[in-house]
Design an enzyme around this catalytic site. Structure first.
Site, PDB file in Angstrom:
ATOM      1  N   GLY A   1       0.817  -1.211   0.000  1.00 10.67           N
ATOM      2  CA  GLY A   1       0.000   0.000   0.000  1.00 10.67           C
ATOM      3  C   GLY A   1       0.845   1.253   0.000  1.00 10.67           C
TER       4      GLY A   1
ATOM      5  N   GLY B   1       2.182   4.861   1.727  1.00 13.46           N
ATOM      6  CA  GLY B   1       2.748   5.097   3.050  1.00 13.46           C
ATOM      7  C   GLY B   1       4.212   4.701   3.032  1.00 13.46           C
ATOM      8  N   LYS B   2       4.997   5.391   3.846  1.00 12.65           N
ATOM      9  CA  LYS B   2       6.440   5.203   3.741  1.00 12.65           C
ATOM     10  C   LYS B   2       6.883   3.816   4.192  1.00 12.65           C
ATOM     11  CE  LYS B   2       7.289   7.425   8.191  1.00 12.65           C
ATOM     12  NZ  LYS B   2       7.500   8.661   8.859  1.00 12.65           N
ATOM     13  N   VAL B   3       6.162   3.225   5.132  1.00 16.92           N
ATOM     14  CA  VAL B   3       6.630   1.921   5.630  1.00 16.92           C
ATOM     15  C   VAL B   3       6.479   0.842   4.564  1.00 16.92           C
ATOM     16  CG1 VAL B   3       6.514   0.271   7.498  1.00 16.92           C
ATOM     17  CG2 VAL B   3       5.880   2.634   7.939  1.00 16.92           C
TER      18      VAL B   3
ATOM     19  N   GLU C   1      -1.757  -2.241  -6.466  1.00 17.16           N
ATOM     20  CA  GLU C   1      -2.469  -1.109  -7.065  1.00 17.16           C
ATOM     21  C   GLU C   1      -1.486  -0.154  -7.698  1.00 17.16           C
ATOM     22  OE1 GLU C   1      -6.076  -0.302  -3.925  1.00 17.16           O
ATOM     23  OE2 GLU C   1      -4.346   0.992  -4.005  1.00 17.16           O
TER      24      GLU C   1
ATOM     25  N   GLY D   1      -7.476   1.051  -1.243  1.00 21.48           N
ATOM     26  CA  GLY D   1      -7.663  -0.350  -1.588  1.00 21.48           C
ATOM     27  C   GLY D   1      -7.320  -1.280  -0.440  1.00 21.48           C
TER      28      GLY D   1
HETATM   29  C1  LIG Z   1      -2.437   5.164   7.016  1.00 23.33           C
HETATM   30  C2  LIG Z   1      -1.623   6.135   6.157  1.00 23.33           C
HETATM   31  C3  LIG Z   1      -2.150   7.544   6.306  1.00 23.33           C
HETATM   32  C4  LIG Z   1      -0.176   6.059   6.634  1.00 23.33           C
HETATM   33  O1  LIG Z   1       0.643   6.764   5.747  1.00 23.33           O
HETATM   34  P1  LIG Z   1       2.119   7.251   6.172  1.00 23.33           P
HETATM   35  O2  LIG Z   1       2.610   8.119   5.100  1.00 23.33           O
HETATM   36  O3  LIG Z   1       2.926   6.064   6.520  1.00 23.33           O
HETATM   37  O4  LIG Z   1       1.727   8.090   7.434  1.00 23.33           O
HETATM   38  P2  LIG Z   1       2.508   8.439   8.756  1.00 23.33           P
HETATM   39  O5  LIG Z   1       2.693   7.256   9.602  1.00 23.33           O
HETATM   40  O6  LIG Z   1       3.705   9.219   8.414  1.00 23.33           O
HETATM   41  O7  LIG Z   1       1.400   9.380   9.400  1.00 23.33           O
HETATM   42  C5  LIG Z   1       0.887  10.488   8.707  1.00 23.33           C
HETATM   43  C6  LIG Z   1       0.599  11.595   9.698  1.00 23.33           C
HETATM   44  O8  LIG Z   1      -0.456  11.159  10.587  1.00 23.33           O
HETATM   45  C7  LIG Z   1       0.000  11.203  11.932  1.00 23.33           C
HETATM   46  N1  LIG Z   1      -0.566  10.039  12.615  1.00 23.33           N
HETATM   47  C8  LIG Z   1      -0.329   8.751  12.307  1.00 23.33           C
HETATM   48  N2  LIG Z   1      -0.995   7.958  13.148  1.00 23.33           N
HETATM   49  C9  LIG Z   1      -1.681   8.739  13.976  1.00 23.33           C
HETATM   50  C10 LIG Z   1      -2.543   8.474  15.064  1.00 23.33           C
HETATM   51  N3  LIG Z   1      -2.840   7.233  15.417  1.00 23.33           N
HETATM   52  N4  LIG Z   1      -3.083   9.527  15.715  1.00 23.33           N
HETATM   53  C11 LIG Z   1      -2.787  10.781  15.363  1.00 23.33           C
HETATM   54  N5  LIG Z   1      -1.951  11.091  14.324  1.00 23.33           N
HETATM   55  C12 LIG Z   1      -1.418  10.071  13.649  1.00 23.33           C
HETATM   56  C13 LIG Z   1       1.487  11.118  11.833  1.00 23.33           C
HETATM   57  O9  LIG Z   1       2.092  11.665  12.980  1.00 23.33           O
HETATM   58  C14 LIG Z   1       1.778  11.927  10.604  1.00 23.33           C
HETATM   59  O10 LIG Z   1       1.643  13.280  10.944  1.00 23.33           O
HETATM   60  P3  LIG Z   1       2.749  14.321  10.427  1.00 23.33           P
HETATM   61  O11 LIG Z   1       2.591  14.280   8.924  1.00 23.33           O
HETATM   62  O12 LIG Z   1       2.282  15.576  11.063  1.00 23.33           O
HETATM   63  O13 LIG Z   1       4.033  13.783  10.911  1.00 23.33           O
HETATM   64  C15 LIG Z   1      -1.668   5.705   4.653  1.00 23.33           C
HETATM   65  O14 LIG Z   1      -1.060   4.464   4.517  1.00 23.33           O
HETATM   66  C16 LIG Z   1      -3.079   5.621   4.153  1.00 23.33           C
HETATM   67  O15 LIG Z   1      -3.697   6.606   3.780  1.00 23.33           O
HETATM   68  N6  LIG Z   1      -3.673   4.414   4.150  1.00 23.33           N
HETATM   69  C17 LIG Z   1      -5.043   4.170   3.758  1.00 23.33           C
HETATM   70  C18 LIG Z   1      -5.139   3.784   2.312  1.00 23.33           C
HETATM   71  C19 LIG Z   1      -4.393   2.530   2.042  1.00 23.33           C
HETATM   72  O16 LIG Z   1      -3.986   1.791   2.921  1.00 23.33           O
HETATM   73  N7  LIG Z   1      -4.182   2.208   0.795  1.00 23.33           N
HETATM   74  C20 LIG Z   1      -3.472   0.972   0.511  1.00 23.33           C
HETATM   75  C21 LIG Z   1      -3.745   0.515  -0.780  1.00 23.33           C
HETATM   76  S1  LIG Z   1      -3.166   1.818  -1.870  1.00 23.33           S
END
Ligand SMILES: CC(C)(COP(=O)(O)OP(=O)(O)OC[C@H]1O[C@@H](n2cnc3c(N)ncnc32)[C@H](O)[C@@H]1OP(=O)(O)O)[C@@H](O)C(=O)NCCC(=O)NCCS
Ligand SMILES: CC(C)(COP(=O)(O)OP(=O)(O)OC[C@H]1O[C@@H](n2cnc3c(N)ncnc32)[C@H](O)[C@@H]1OP(=O)(O)O)[C@@H](O)C(=O)NCCC(=O)NCCS
Lengths: 510, 510
Positions: free
Chosen positions: B265, B267-269, B290, B384
């Site tokens: 998916g 996200g950086k991880v 995707e 997704g």
């Molecule tokens: C979940 C999702 C947002 C994580 O993405 P990411 O880039 O790894 O996000 P991060 O872990 O850096 O977190 C993003 C921001 O939210 C904040 N955050 C993360 N978890 C949080 C929580 N539980 N409560 C409050 N804030 C939170 C982080 O601190 C970060 O804030 P910052 O930008 O101010 O530092 C992203 O994977 C997503 O949108 N997923 C849903 C869609 C998906 O999974 N698609 C997959 C198929 S394409």
């Protein structure tokens, strides 16, 4: 026990005939035991009973894997004796439920379509023994099941040893209604080529290596009958809402009078809804479901349903008699298949099933709890509800708007447990009315549910919550620290109502 | 703008060439507008920009439907001007997100695999205009897409009028990597016959009735680049946990070195995890995902991946250059397909995908929140993630154990919003370690998560909660009125930590 050797075409297996006690003695402490049985149908009636009798003086603990729930009080008996350490993937027994909730036995509540895959990929280890109810054994050793298929085909494929229970109360000419398709193993899982409910894709018996058959037991005990509750005003109101809605869909040109294959879950409301189709305008309906209940046969008799596919026939005593007294009339209109076929995402999403399942509770935004009372105590389990809700064309959830004499609202600010997220709930119906949630954003869903589904006794409270939540903002507004206040009030005062406003003001001070 | 007529093989359509402003003028207030674009790739770069320029002085409101998120700040621009009343099915824009959370624009967050079905069954009404980026138009009027397919094929089939944006920055020889399979309409939905990631099942361009093409615009703007964050200690630790786990699965004989098709998916991880495969023992990997990110091409270059199927190529600027400078090397190893094929439950469950997605937070029992901060404010959307988590062979969720300088634990007693229930989460990984939740009952899952995933700063607090919950009993123990205390504390004190015990004792008096 009477024997009927004509039910064992593979004569090499005649020597395996034994009694239930000797067969049960093959089951040892620590074993993983699999048993046929799906919603009380086609389950082991001799060997597991004998096992429970033995367990009274010879303690043991097994893992028990089935299709779905068992009849014959088997779960209650074994659980009471402490003879089950792990149970999966579904149960619906009051005694077992209590022990599960006390943490005395581990219960893995699984999507019913997924257990076969988990077994094949080794999640639960090897199956030591499978007990499979059969109407007969064929020359090649393959097993003709009885009133359910469930997970029996995968049990037969994987178990080290198999005990077959031939049930003489089931007519031998049940043979022909089973459609055993094996989905295969990764990376070579097969296409499941079903494109209509009535299409046969497999064979009529369960492949079985006769060398694995360690014992054959005869029995003539009948399936435990389904408890059928007569429709009442509430369930009739819900049924009529759904029928009216579907009628409107036909008039709008989105469906034909044949609709799309119907699935109806367990619970009294879903059964009543199906019954409602008997007096409707719809015609040439088909059923692609898990459990074929009394309503299925009523609809055959009313000339409304052309074909029904399921994993079990679970009916009342009188319906059971009626079916087998008129077997010629029904046998070409039914297919019973493995539950990883009836509940396959692939087939459900291809056919475009209209799924009707019962919720314990639903929230402002259309999230549904099917399994956990107050978020913690399991009722039955998720069953096949997610398999269908996630992949159907229309996912309908039904529930009465309150229970326990109106002390509990089944429409709450936030459900205490989520089995089905808002993405998998298209239509919500209570006796108050129907909310069509399709094409709505969460705040719009809340308005539709407030307007149509909530009991009047809780409408103001819920609206108040929603208004306060909207002030906080969000795609899905909540007052997170108050989201579960209704459960707290219920716990403290015995009702979700009244006391609420008092609690609220004391919380405001925090 | 430069034109290149060789990109329009259907000469009857040459007369439809226009400029972006005239094309945009076809879009009127109240219309349902569909646009190509999936995770910033292959989106409209001329017409929607022109529309936003016009909206500055000519206010209008449209419904905007896409594949997934758009680049070019299009969402921000249009939302700021109030030009969008309804947006679906995905967005990932900071400005738009704020307006959604304020309730200023309605957002329907949908499973990305489901929008095509909803469109076909009329949930969102008719599509007035579709804007589709293309690399060329063929003689039969069919459209060769660019770096994404998304929902473009269904838009072309359903829209009353179509505007094609031919993007000259994309080489014409991108033709050949698209695999356009139309899934059909109920009750005649087709089998999607894909049985391996690399199997072509459709045609290489999007069928389009040339009479519906109302305008053709040329552009040469590039896709907005992906923001690639270099792996850091945290993401590397998570990646190594997953690689070790998969290695153990191979050693246990449950997987081969080719694993099963991988999905990762956004996200950086998730991106870092894929990158980790480059230096692993695995070989002949395939990707059924995707979004094809930089990591996909790194893995091609490392000789680890044989084939990649996705709905878009979304990469950094340097990777983009690299790909098209070496196009011969990649073009036979990639297929881009419609998102109702990449994300089809049918195909994902047949192939047995290993899905790796990122969670915002996860709870004691393995329920995952992917979308809503503190249960209310949307981040991006479910995307997704559920399509894959529900249907994959192995559903892995990754997250850092805390964020915002440890003031927030991403492992909580109960998630504030459930996108993926415990049934759809097999493996949870944080930088603390990996919890294998397969074959565990909820209380056992809690122990595995406590032991392996929680940040040490929150472990005692979470364990305390779990112990208290177990005293209350249940299949899934909770202290329901305290389940969300951590969010309340965060709100009141700026941290989920410290103050907690104080709040707790004051609540005990209730
Ligand atoms: C979940 C999702 C947002 C994580 O993405 P990411 O880039 O790894 O996000 P991060 O872990 O850096 O977190 C993003 C921001 O939210 C904040 N955050 C993360 N978890 C949080 C929580 N539980 N409560 C409050 N804030 C939170 C982080 O601190 C970060 O804030 P910052 O930008 O101010 O530092 C992203 O994977 C997503 O949108 N997923 C849903 C869609 C998906 O999974 N698609 C997959 C198929 S394409
Ligand atoms: C949800 C489900 C339990 C509803 O079944 P039902 O027979 O219609 O149940 P009822 O509405 O009568 O409720 C059962 C009991 O729970 C109680 N109850 C229901 N909702 C409750 C709630 N929100 N809070 C507390 N108690 C509740 C009822 O009062 C009733 O108690 P009683 O027996 O003491 O009167 C049942 O459909 C189920 O197990 N579903 C999950 C599996 C599934 O959907 N399978 C479908 C594919 S087979």
């Amino acid at each position: 026990m009477k024997q009927d050797l004509s039910r064992i075409a593979n004569t090499g297996l005649i020597s395996k005939i034994t009694n239930e006690n000797d067969a049960a003695s093959l089951i040892q402490d620590g074993m993983v035991v699999a048993s046929s049985g799906f919603t009380k149908s086609g389950d082991s009636k001799a060997v597991l009973l004998a096992l429970s009798q033995r367990a009274e003086f010879d303690p043991l603990k097994i893992t028990l894997i089935t299709g779905a729930s068992l009849g014959q009080q088997t779960d209650a008996r074994l659980a009471t004796l402490g003879a089950i350490s792990l149970r999966l993937p579904f149960q619906a027994d009051a005694v077992m439920r209590t022990l599960i909730n006390e943490g005395q036995l581990m219960y893995i509540d699984e999507n019913l379509g997924e257990t076969a895959m988990h077994l094949k990929t080794g999640v639960f280890g090897d199956i030591d023994i499978a007990v499979i109810e059969a109407s007969s054994i064929k020359e090649d050793g393959s097993i003709v099941p009885t009133t359910s298929v469930g997970n029996s085909a995968i049990f037969a494929a994987l178990a080290k040893q198999i005990i077959v229970e031939i049930n003489l109360s089931v007519p031998a000419d049940i043979e022909g209604i089973h459609d055993i398709f094996l989905t295969g193993k990764y990376p070579d899982k097969a296409v499941i080529p079903i494109t209509s409910a009535g299409q046969r894709v497999g064979r009529s018996s369960i492949p079985c290596n006769p060398e694995k058959i360690a014992g054959i037991v005869f029995t003539d005990k009948k399936d435990s009958p389904a408890d059928i509750l007569a429709p009442d005003k509430t369930t009739e109101k819900i049924a009529s809402c759904i029928l009216e809605f579907l009628g409107n869909e036909v008039r709008a040109g989105r469906l034909t009078k044949a609709l799309l294959p119907l699935q109806a879950g367990i619970g009294k409301v879903a059964n009543a809804v199906l019954q409602g189709f008997a007096a409707s305008d719809f015609e040439h309906l088909t059923i692609y479901s898990e459990v074929l209940q009394d309503s299925t046969f009523d609809l055959f008799d009313a000339g409304k349903v052309d074909f029904a596919s399921g994993s079990s026939i679970t009916v009342s005593e009188s319906c059971y008699q009626h079916i087998f007294n008129n077997w010629e009339k029904y046998k070409d209109k039914i297919l019973l298949r493995p539950q990883d076929v009836t509940n396959a995402a692939e087939v459900i999403s291809r056919l475009g099933v209209i799924a009707i399942n019962t919720a314990l509770e639903c929230d402002l935004y259309g999230n549904v709890n099917s399994s956990h009372i107050a978020g913690t105590h399991i009722m039955n389990g998720i069953g096949g509800s997610a398999d269908f809700a996630q992949n159907s064309y229309l996912s309908i959830f039904v529930t009465e708007s309150t229970c326990k004499g109106n002390t509990i609202s089944r429409i709450v600010p936030m459900v205490s447990h989520v089995d089905h997220s808002e993405h998998d709930v298209d239509i919500l119906v209570t006796e108050q009315g129907l909310a069509d949630l399709r094409g709505l954003a969460p705040r719009q869903k809340a308005k539709a549910i407030l307007q149509n589904c909530v009991h009047p006794a809780y409408r103001d409270m819920l609206e108040e919550y929603f208004m306060e939540a909207c002030k906080r903002g969000g795609q899905t507004p909540h007052v997170i620290e108050k989201a579960f206040d209704w459960y707290k009030d219920l716990r403290l005062t015995g009702s979700m109502k009244r006391q609420h406003s008092i609690q609220e003001s004391s919380l405001d001070k925090l």
